[in-house]
Design a protein around this motif. Structure first.
Motif, PDB file in Angstrom:
ATOM      1  N   ILE A 173      40.770   1.077  28.321  1.00 23.78           N
ATOM      2  CA  ILE A 173      39.362   0.695  28.438  1.00 23.78           C
ATOM      3  C   ILE A 173      39.091  -0.709  27.896  1.00 23.78           C
ATOM      4  N   LEU A 174      40.079  -1.260  27.200  1.00 27.16           N
ATOM      5  CA  LEU A 174      39.916  -2.618  26.681  1.00 27.16           C
ATOM      6  C   LEU A 174      40.337  -3.611  27.753  1.00 27.16           C
ATOM      7  N   LYS A 175      39.392  -4.422  28.188  1.00 29.46           N
ATOM      8  CA  LYS A 175      39.680  -5.412  29.223  1.00 29.46           C
ATOM      9  C   LYS A 175      40.266  -6.668  28.585  1.00 29.46           C
ATOM     10  N   GLN A 176      40.868  -7.498  29.421  1.00 26.34           N
ATOM     11  CA  GLN A 176      41.367  -8.770  28.913  1.00 26.34           C
ATOM     12  C   GLN A 176      40.155  -9.625  28.535  1.00 26.34           C
ATOM     13  N   ARG A 177      40.101  -9.998  27.259  1.00 25.88           N
ATOM     14  CA  ARG A 177      38.948 -10.731  26.766  1.00 25.88           C
ATOM     15  C   ARG A 177      39.426 -11.969  26.014  1.00 25.88           C
ATOM     16  N   TYR A 178      38.552 -12.924  25.856  1.00 25.13           N
ATOM     17  CA  TYR A 178      38.934 -14.186  25.241  1.00 25.13           C
ATOM     18  C   TYR A 178      39.194 -14.074  23.742  1.00 25.13           C
ATOM     19  N   GLY A 179      38.472 -13.211  23.083  1.00 23.99           N
ATOM     20  CA  GLY A 179      38.643 -13.104  21.637  1.00 23.99           C
ATOM     21  C   GLY A 179      38.537 -11.672  21.149  1.00 23.99           C
ATOM     22  N   ILE A 180      39.435 -11.285  20.260  1.00 25.22           N
ATOM     23  CA  ILE A 180      39.398  -9.949  19.672  1.00 25.22           C
ATOM     24  C   ILE A 180      39.313 -10.066  18.160  1.00 25.22           C
ATOM     25  N   ILE A 181      38.365  -9.344  17.584  1.00 30.01           N
ATOM     26  CA  ILE A 181      38.229  -9.283  16.128  1.00 30.01           C
ATOM     27  C   ILE A 181      38.558  -7.863  15.690  1.00 30.01           C
ATOM     28  N   ILE A 182      39.516  -7.741  14.780  1.00 29.50           N
ATOM     29  CA  ILE A 182      39.903  -6.424  14.254  1.00 29.50           C
ATOM     30  C   ILE A 182      39.499  -6.345  12.785  1.00 29.50           C
ATOM     31  N   THR A 183      38.706  -5.344  12.448  1.00 32.92           N
ATOM     32  CA  THR A 183      38.389  -5.077  11.049  1.00 32.92           C
ATOM     33  C   THR A 183      39.166  -3.841  10.633  1.00 32.92           C
ATOM     34  N   ALA A 184      39.893  -3.955   9.536  1.00 29.13           N
ATOM     35  CA  ALA A 184      40.773  -2.861   9.121  1.00 29.13           C
ATOM     36  C   ALA A 184      40.638  -2.588   7.630  1.00 29.13           C
ATOM     37  N   ASN A 185      39.880  -1.569   7.316  1.00 33.22           N
ATOM     38  CA  ASN A 185      39.812  -1.101   5.925  1.00 33.22           C
ATOM     39  C   ASN A 185      40.650   0.184   5.871  1.00 33.22           C
ATOM     40  N   LEU A 186      41.956  -0.008   5.956  1.00 36.52           N
ATOM     41  CA  LEU A 186      42.890   1.111   6.062  1.00 36.52           C
ATOM     42  C   LEU A 186      43.293   1.621   4.681  1.00 36.52           C
ATOM     43  N   PRO A 187      43.878   2.809   4.618  1.00 36.37           N
ATOM     44  CA  PRO A 187      44.370   3.304   3.326  1.00 36.37           C
ATOM     45  C   PRO A 187      45.366   2.305   2.739  1.00 36.37           C
ATOM     46  N   TYR A 188      45.091   1.805   1.528  1.00 41.29           N
ATOM     47  CA  TYR A 188      46.003   0.820   0.947  1.00 41.29           C
ATOM     48  C   TYR A 188      46.373   1.126  -0.509  1.00 41.29           C
ATOM     49  N   LEU A 189      45.934   2.267  -1.019  1.00 38.35           N
ATOM     50  CA  LEU A 189      46.276   2.614  -2.390  1.00 38.35           C
ATOM     51  C   LEU A 189      47.658   3.265  -2.454  1.00 38.35           C
ATOM     52  N   THR A 190      48.359   3.017  -3.546  1.00 35.93           N
ATOM     53  CA  THR A 190      49.636   3.680  -3.757  1.00 35.93           C
ATOM     54  C   THR A 190      49.375   5.069  -4.330  1.00 35.93           C
ATOM     55  N   LYS A 191      50.389   5.912  -4.303  1.00 41.82           N
ATOM     56  CA  LYS A 191      50.233   7.268  -4.841  1.00 41.82           C
ATOM     57  C   LYS A 191      49.877   7.220  -6.324  1.00 41.82           C
ATOM     58  N   LYS A 192      50.451   6.276  -7.046  1.00 40.99           N
ATOM     59  CA  LYS A 192      50.172   6.160  -8.480  1.00 40.99           C
ATOM     60  C   LYS A 192      48.719   5.778  -8.737  1.00 40.99           C
ATOM     61  N   GLN A 193      48.189   4.855  -7.925  1.00 41.33           N
ATOM     62  CA  GLN A 193      46.790   4.449  -8.083  1.00 41.33           C
ATOM     63  C   GLN A 193      45.856   5.631  -7.861  1.00 41.33           C
ATOM     64  N   ILE A 194      46.193   6.476  -6.891  1.00 40.42           N
ATOM     65  CA  ILE A 194      45.377   7.658  -6.616  1.00 40.42           C
ATOM     66  C   ILE A 194      45.461   8.653  -7.769  1.00 40.42           C
ATOM     67  N   GLU A 195      46.671   8.845  -8.287  1.00 39.44           N
ATOM     68  CA  GLU A 195      46.873   9.773  -9.403  1.00 39.44           C
ATOM     69  C   GLU A 195      46.150   9.315 -10.660  1.00 39.44           C
ATOM     70  N   ASP A 196      46.029   8.013 -10.837  1.00 39.86           N
ATOM     71  CA  ASP A 196      45.410   7.455 -12.053  1.00 39.86           C
ATOM     72  C   ASP A 196      43.885   7.378 -11.978  1.00 39.86           C
ATOM     73  N   SER A 197      43.303   7.778 -10.848  1.00 41.10           N
ATOM     74  CA  SER A 197      41.845   7.689 -10.689  1.00 41.10           C
ATOM     75  C   SER A 197      41.252   9.046 -10.307  1.00 41.10           C
ATOM     76  N   PRO A 198      40.714   9.793 -11.278  1.00 41.52           N
ATOM     77  CA  PRO A 198      40.137  11.114 -10.998  1.00 41.52           C
ATOM     78  C   PRO A 198      39.010  11.084  -9.961  1.00 41.52           C
ATOM     79  N   SER A 199      38.166  10.044  -9.987  1.00 43.18           N
ATOM     80  CA  SER A 199      37.044   9.985  -9.050  1.00 43.18           C
ATOM     81  C   SER A 199      37.530   9.805  -7.616  1.00 43.18           C
ATOM     82  N   ILE A 200      38.576   9.002  -7.437  1.00 44.16           N
ATOM     83  CA  ILE A 200      39.128   8.780  -6.106  1.00 44.16           C
ATOM     84  C   ILE A 200      39.714  10.066  -5.543  1.00 44.16           C
TER      85      ILE A 200
END
Length: 316
Positions: A206-233
């Protein structure tokens, strides 16, 4: 036994009478103190939760400090305070979060929008403002969650006719994103797709050939340790947080897919904006150089002065 039973009933009545007569100012003060042990913003948290219970604006709390809460209001407020003490964020409790000045629905299946992510919206709006009115653009938001990024961009830009897609691997998250789009009158302006990063665009064609593409990516980027160290997360969906051993798993896969996008659609340019942790700047640059040796990585700092946003521009 009878006198004791009567005394117990009288005692309970006296307690409930006292509870029913508790004034708003005292309730707010007491619970702000309770939250000070687990929150960096105890007063704000207590205000937001009480405003939500009363269905009133924050100004009401200070305009009517003598207001007496009902038993039901107190019980509901107490339940919310206990959840907050248990590590749940205010947004998770109320199901509402403001982002870029707009109100969004959140639930257990979505990551709660963070203020630092507003930097990404700012940068995209700057890109759109600098682009030509005749330039054909596609906006693709990956790991859309609540849909807060594309919705905020479309609500805030003056540029029209942007082809917009919001993609998430979670059907439940996409359902919330669609509700938010409808809430803001954008239900027909965003194409919602389920799948892994850019793949739904390749398979659906469904994506046509277009002159410009903008990709916004707020993807999972935390390590397992960062998740373990943050109770709220830990109270939020792991699927939206865990980025693997060094937090780069999803971005490494995305780079591969961007190459496919470039080869298949041959856009004039692909601009990718990615949110990362400030400790991952060097590893992100390394992975980018492996995929695109000729590309420069621009790093922007958030309001907390942390390196937060990575921007790369891939030319034709």
């Amino acid at each position: 036994m009878v006198p004791w039973t009567i005394s117990s009933l009288l005692f309970k009545k006296l307690v409930f009478k006292k509870v029913r007569n508790m004034k708003l100012s005292q309730v707010l003060q007491n619970n702000s103190k309770k939250l000070s042990n687990i929150s960096e913003t105890p007063q704000i948290d207590a205000e937001l939760l009480l405003s939500f219970v009363l269905n009133k604006e924050k100004s009401f709390l200070y305009t009517y400090p003598e207001y007496e809460l009902t038993k039901e209001e107190l019980e509901k407020y107490s339940d919310y305070i206990n959840k907050r003490l248990g590590g749940y964020s205010v947004a998770c409790i109320t199901g509402i979060k403001y982002f870029y000045g707009y109100e969004f629905i959140v639930d257990k299946n979505t990551l709660v929008p963070r203020p630092e992510t507003e930097l990404m919206v700012d940068e995209v709006l700057s890109i759109l403002e600098e682009s030509s009115d005749q330039q054909d653009l596609s906006l693709i938001d990956l790991g859309t969650g609540t849909g807060c990024i594309p919705i905020s961009i479309l609500k805030s830009t003056k540029k029209k006719d942007i082809k917009c897609f919001a993609i998430d691997i979670s059907s439940d998250a996409l359902e919330i994103a669609q509700k938010n789009a409808q809430k803001h009158g954008l239900g027909k302006d965003i194409g919602f797709l389920k799948g892994n990063l850019l793949k739904p665009l390749f398979t659906s064609k469904i994506l046509k050939q277009r002159y410009g593409i903008i990709i916004t990516a707020n993807l999972p980027y935390l390590t397992k340790k960062q998740i373990e160290d943050s109770p709220s997360i830990q109270k939020e969906p792991v699927l939206a947080l865990d980025g693997g051993e060094n937090g780069m798993d999803y971005y490494i896969e995305l780079f591969k897919q961007i190459k496919t996008l470039k080869n298949n659609y041959k856009p004039e340019s692909i601009t990718m904006l990615a949110e990362i942790d400030h400790t991952q700047v060097e590893v992100f640059k390394e992975e980018t150089k492996k995929a695109f040796p000729e590309v420069e990585v621009i790093i922007k700092k958030d309001l907390g002065d942390y390196e937060r946003l990575a921007i790369i521009v891939i030319k034709k």
